[in-house]
Design an enzyme around this catalytic site. Structure first.
Site, PDB file in Angstrom:
ATOM      1  N   GLY A  10       0.851  -1.196   0.000  1.00  0.00           N
ATOM      2  CA  GLY A  10       0.000   0.000   0.000  1.00  0.00           C
ATOM      3  C   GLY A  10       0.882   1.239   0.000  1.00  0.00           C
ATOM      4  N   ARG A  72       0.571  -4.935  -4.849  1.00  0.00           N
ATOM      5  CA  ARG A  72       0.781  -5.977  -3.831  1.00  0.00           C
ATOM      6  C   ARG A  72       1.186  -7.300  -4.499  1.00  0.00           C
ATOM      7  NH1 ARG A  72      -0.774  -4.049   1.114  1.00  0.00           N
ATOM      8  NH2 ARG A  72      -2.390  -2.444   1.154  1.00  0.00           N
ATOM      9  N   ASP A 103       5.999  -5.179   5.672  1.00  0.00           N
ATOM     10  CA  ASP A 103       6.488  -6.543   5.938  1.00  0.00           C
ATOM     11  C   ASP A 103       6.368  -7.469   4.721  1.00  0.00           C
ATOM     12  OD1 ASP A 103       3.771  -6.388   6.237  1.00  0.00           O
ATOM     13  OD2 ASP A 103       3.658  -7.730   7.957  1.00  0.00           O
ATOM     14  N   THR A 125       4.893   2.103   6.113  1.00  0.00           N
ATOM     15  CA  THR A 125       3.481   1.753   6.239  1.00  0.00           C
ATOM     16  C   THR A 125       2.809   2.773   7.144  1.00  0.00           C
ATOM     17  OG1 THR A 125       1.865   0.269   7.269  1.00  0.00           O
ATOM     18  CG2 THR A 125       4.108   0.006   7.996  1.00  0.00           C
ATOM     19  N   ILE A 126       1.614   3.184   6.762  1.00  0.00           N
ATOM     20  CA  ILE A 126       0.920   4.115   7.665  1.00  0.00           C
ATOM     21  C   ILE A 126       0.544   3.408   8.957  1.00  0.00           C
ATOM     22  CG2 ILE A 126      -0.002   5.551   5.798  1.00  0.00           C
ATOM     23  CD1 ILE A 126      -2.790   4.325   6.516  1.00  0.00           C
ATOM     24  N   ASP A 127       0.484   2.061   8.922  1.00  0.00           N
ATOM     25  CA  ASP A 127       0.034   1.319  10.118  1.00  0.00           C
ATOM     26  C   ASP A 127       1.075   1.325  11.242  1.00  0.00           C
ATOM     27  OD1 ASP A 127      -2.187   0.769   8.675  1.00  0.00           O
ATOM     28  OD2 ASP A 127      -1.812  -1.365   8.414  1.00  0.00           O
ATOM     29  N   ASP A 129       3.404  -0.722  11.928  1.00  0.00           N
ATOM     30  CA  ASP A 129       3.430  -2.016  12.627  1.00  0.00           C
ATOM     31  C   ASP A 129       4.606  -2.905  12.228  1.00  0.00           C
ATOM     32  OD1 ASP A 129       2.616  -2.567  10.075  1.00  0.00           O
ATOM     33  OD2 ASP A 129       0.880  -3.775  10.635  1.00  0.00           O
ATOM     34  N   ARG A 162     -25.017  13.410  18.920  1.00  0.00           N
ATOM     35  CA  ARG A 162     -24.853  12.055  18.381  1.00  0.00           C
ATOM     36  C   ARG A 162     -23.617  11.350  18.919  1.00  0.00           C
ATOM     37  NH1 ARG A 162     -26.153  13.486  12.095  1.00  0.00           N
ATOM     38  NH2 ARG A 162     -28.371  12.982  12.184  1.00  0.00           N
ATOM     39  N   MET A 169      -7.600   3.035   9.693  1.00  0.00           N
ATOM     40  CA  MET A 169      -6.823   1.868   9.271  1.00  0.00           C
ATOM     41  C   MET A 169      -6.033   1.302  10.446  1.00  0.00           C
ATOM     42  SD  MET A 169      -5.649   2.421   5.344  1.00  0.00           S
ATOM     43  CE  MET A 169      -6.835   2.221   4.014  1.00  0.00           C
ATOM     44  N   GLY A 170      -5.561   0.101  10.280  1.00  0.00           N
ATOM     45  CA  GLY A 170      -4.844  -0.602  11.347  1.00  0.00           C
ATOM     46  C   GLY A 170      -5.350  -2.024  11.370  1.00  0.00           C
ATOM     47  N   ARG A 171      -4.651  -2.841  10.586  1.00  0.00           N
ATOM     48  CA  ARG A 171      -5.106  -4.221  10.371  1.00  0.00           C
ATOM     49  C   ARG A 171      -4.821  -5.097  11.593  1.00  0.00           C
ATOM     50  NH1 ARG A 171      -5.676  -7.517   6.256  1.00  0.00           N
ATOM     51  NH2 ARG A 171      -5.773  -5.821   4.769  1.00  0.00           N
ATOM     52  N   GLU A 222      -9.772  -0.644  12.031  1.00  0.00           N
ATOM     53  CA  GLU A 222     -10.491  -1.576  11.144  1.00  0.00           C
ATOM     54  C   GLU A 222     -10.329  -3.032  11.590  1.00  0.00           C
ATOM     55  OE1 GLU A 222      -8.705  -1.392   7.224  1.00  0.00           O
ATOM     56  OE2 GLU A 222      -6.697  -1.643   8.057  1.00  0.00           O
ATOM     57  N   HIS A 276      -9.067   5.207   2.564  1.00  0.00           N
ATOM     58  CA  HIS A 276      -7.818   5.556   1.885  1.00  0.00           C
ATOM     59  C   HIS A 276      -7.483   7.044   1.943  1.00  0.00           C
ATOM     60  CE1 HIS A 276      -8.679   1.537   0.480  1.00  0.00           C
ATOM     61  NE2 HIS A 276      -7.384   1.417   0.246  1.00  0.00           N
TER      62      HIS A 276
HETATM   63  O1  F6P Z   1      -0.973  -0.419   4.008  1.00  0.00           O
HETATM   64  C1  F6P Z   1      -1.663  -1.022   5.072  1.00  0.00           C
HETATM   65  C2  F6P Z   1      -3.104  -0.714   4.956  1.00  0.00           C
HETATM   66  O2  F6P Z   1      -3.194   0.671   5.010  1.00  0.00           O
HETATM   67  C3  F6P Z   1      -4.014  -1.383   5.980  1.00  0.00           C
HETATM   68  O3  F6P Z   1      -4.235  -0.645   7.123  1.00  0.00           O
HETATM   69  C4  F6P Z   1      -5.279  -1.586   5.194  1.00  0.00           C
HETATM   70  O4  F6P Z   1      -5.991  -2.685   5.702  1.00  0.00           O
HETATM   71  C5  F6P Z   1      -4.770  -1.850   3.835  1.00  0.00           C
HETATM   72  O5  F6P Z   1      -3.591  -1.129   3.702  1.00  0.00           O
HETATM   73  C6  F6P Z   1      -5.720  -1.485   2.723  1.00  0.00           C
HETATM   74  O6  F6P Z   1      -5.116  -1.826   1.530  1.00  0.00           O
HETATM   75  P1  F6P Z   1      -5.674  -1.658   0.074  1.00  0.00           P
HETATM   76  O7  F6P Z   1      -5.130  -0.373  -0.431  1.00  0.00           O
HETATM   77  O8  F6P Z   1      -5.145  -2.803  -0.672  1.00  0.00           O
HETATM   78  O9  F6P Z   1      -7.176  -1.609   0.155  1.00  0.00           O
END
Ligand code: F6P
Length: 356
Positions: A10, A72, A103, A125-127, A129, A162, A169-171, A222, A276
Site C-alpha cells: 500500500g 501488492r 512486511d 506503512t501508515i500502520d 506495525d 450524536r 486503518m490498522g489491520r 479496522e 484511503h
Molecule cells: O498499508 C496497510 C493498509 O493501510 C491497511 O491498514 C489496510 O488494511 C490496507 O492497507 C488497505 O489496503 P488496500 O489499499 O489494498 O485496500
C-alpha cells in the site's frame, strides 16, 4: 554503482521523499546511477522500469503516492517469480536493490537476499506495525489526517447530540487509532490488540451522557474485534477475497458497532469510515524528514555493503537492522503505551478506554 529501487505494498505519504533522498545523495556523494522498477515486485517480474536521475526526482518531495507506482504483487505466488526478479536485475546490470515497503515487500526482499541479491530495505506503512524500527514514515501524516477528521466530526456530533464511530486503518495494530484518538480527544479507542465487549462500550457511553455530555466520539481500528457477539474474536471483513500475501480486505466494524451502540443506548449513532483518505496526499513535515533520513541511511548502507538489512529508526538514530528481524513479527501497540493511555482516560473521563 548501478542501483535499482522499487516501492511495494500500500502506498503512503513520504515514498517520493525517500526516492528523492536516495537519488540525490547517491548522485552527489557516490556518483551512482539509478533504475526505478515500476509497480512493486511486478516491475521486476515483467522487467518494467524507468531511469531515475536528478531531473526525475525534482519537485516530488511534497507529493503523495509514489512516482514508481506500487502493487501488492508477490513473486513467490507467480510462476518462476523469484527467478524472473533475479533475471531482471541481471539484465539491467543492477548491483544493489533498495526495496521500500512494509512486511510483505520486505519478506520478498529477504527471499532475494537469501538467493544472493544485494538488497537493502526501507520501512514504510501508515500502520506503523513493522518490527525493528520505532516508527515508519507515513504514520505521522495518517495520524494528522485522522486528527483533523476527528476535530470535524466533533463539531457535527456536538450539534446533533450524536455518537460518532470513526473507523481508521490498522489491520493488526492499533497505532493510528491510539495516536489519533489521543490527539483528537476520542472518548473510546478500540484496537485489534484488545477485543472489546460492546456492552461495556455502550455502558461507558451511557455513563458519559448521564454525566451531562450530549455526544461521544469512538475511534475504532479496522482490525478491532468484538469479544463476543455479533462477531466474536475475528475482524470484520469487507468480502472473502484475499491479496497475494494472504491478507483479507478488512472494513465494516464501525457500521456494526454504530448499530449495536444505538440499539443498546437509544442514542442516535453514525459511522464514518476514513479509508484511503488516510493514505493520500502530501506528507507531513515530520514524515518528509523521516523519509529523507531513511533514504540517506539506506544509500550509505548500500555503500558500506550492509546487505540483507533495513534502515531503522531507533532512539532517533538511523541504524541498520537485519531484514529477518524486521519481518519476524508485527509490532503491535505495546502494553506500556496502552497503560499510559488508560491512565489518561481514567483521570480525565473516568476510565473510558475500553476493550480490556
Ligand atoms: O498499508 C496497510 C493498509 O493501510 C491497511 O491498514 C489496510 O488494511 C490496507 O492497507 C488497505 O489496503 P488496500 O489499499 O489494498 O485496500
Amino acid at each position: 554503482m548501478k542501483i535499482g529501487m522499487l516501492t511495494g505494498g500500500g502506498d503512503c505519504p513520504g515514498l517520493n521523499a525517500v526516492i528523492r533522498a536516495i537519488v540525490r545523495k547517491g548522485t552527489f556523494t557516490y556518483e551512482d546511477e539509478f533504475v526505478g522498477f515500476l509497480e512493486g515486485w511486478r516491475g521486476l517480474i515483467d522487467n518494467m522500469s524507468m531511469p531515475l536521475d536528478l531531473d526525475s526526482v525534482a519537485g516530488i518531495l511534497p507529493r503523495g503516492g509514489t512516482i514508481l507506482r506500487t502493487s501488492r504483487t508477490n513473486p513467490a505466488k507467480r510462476p518462476d517469480g523469484i527467478e524472473r526478479c533475479i533475471a531482471a536485475l541481471e539484465k539491467n546490470q543492477i548491483q544493489a536493490l533498495i526495496a521500500i515497503g512494509g512486511d510483505d515487500t520486505l519478506s520478498v526482499a529477504q527471499k532475494l537476499h537469501e538467493r544472493g541479491v544485494k538488497v537493502v530495505g526501507i520501512p514504510k506503512t501508515i500502520d506503523n506495525d513493522l518490527g525493528g524500527t520505532d516508527y515508519t514514515f507515513g504514520f505521522d501524516t495518517a495520524c494528522n489526517i485522522v486528527c483533523e477528521a476527528l476535530d470535524r466530526v466533533h463539531t457535527t456530533a456536538e450539534a446533533h447530540n450524536r455518537v460518532m464511530v470513526v473507523e481508521v486503518m490498522g489491520r493488526d495494530a492499533g497505532w493510528i487509532a491510539v495516536y489519533s484518538g489521543i490527539a483528537g480527544g476520542a472518548d473510546v479507542i478500540l484496537i485489534p490488540e484488545r477485543p472489546f465487549d460492546v456492552d461495556k462500550v455502550a455502558e461507558s457511553i451511557r455513563q458519559r451522557h448521564e454525566r451531562g455530555r450530549y455526544f461521544s466520539i469512538i475511534v475504532v481500528a479496522e482490525g478491532a474485534k468484538f469479544a463476543s457477539e455479533p462477531g466474536p474474536g475475528a475482524p470484520i471483513l469487507q468480502d472473502m477475497g484475499k491479496d497475494e500475501f494472504g491478507h483479507a480486505k478488512l472494513g465494516g466494524v464501525a457500521n456494526i458497532l454504530a448499530r449495536e451502540i444505538e440499539k443498546r443506548t437509544g442514542y442516535e449513532t453514525r459511522a464514518v469510515v476514513l479509508g484511503h483518505i488516510q493514505r493520500g496526499g502530501s506528507p507531513s513535515a515530520f514524515d518528509r524528514v523521516l523519509a529523507t533520513r531513511y533514504g540517506l541511511g539506506a544509500i550509505d548502507m548500500v555503500h558500506r555493503g550492509e546487505f540483507g538489512s533495513m534502515a531503522a529508526l531507533r532512539a532517533n538514530r538511523i541504524v541498520s537492522v537485519p531484514l529477518a528481524e524486521a519481518i519476524s513479527r508485527n509490532r503491535v501497540v505495546d502494553d506500556e503505551v496502552i497503560q499510559t493511555m488508560e491512565g489518561l482516560f481514567e483521570k480525565l473521563e473516568n476510565k473510558q478506554m475500553v476493550g480490556k
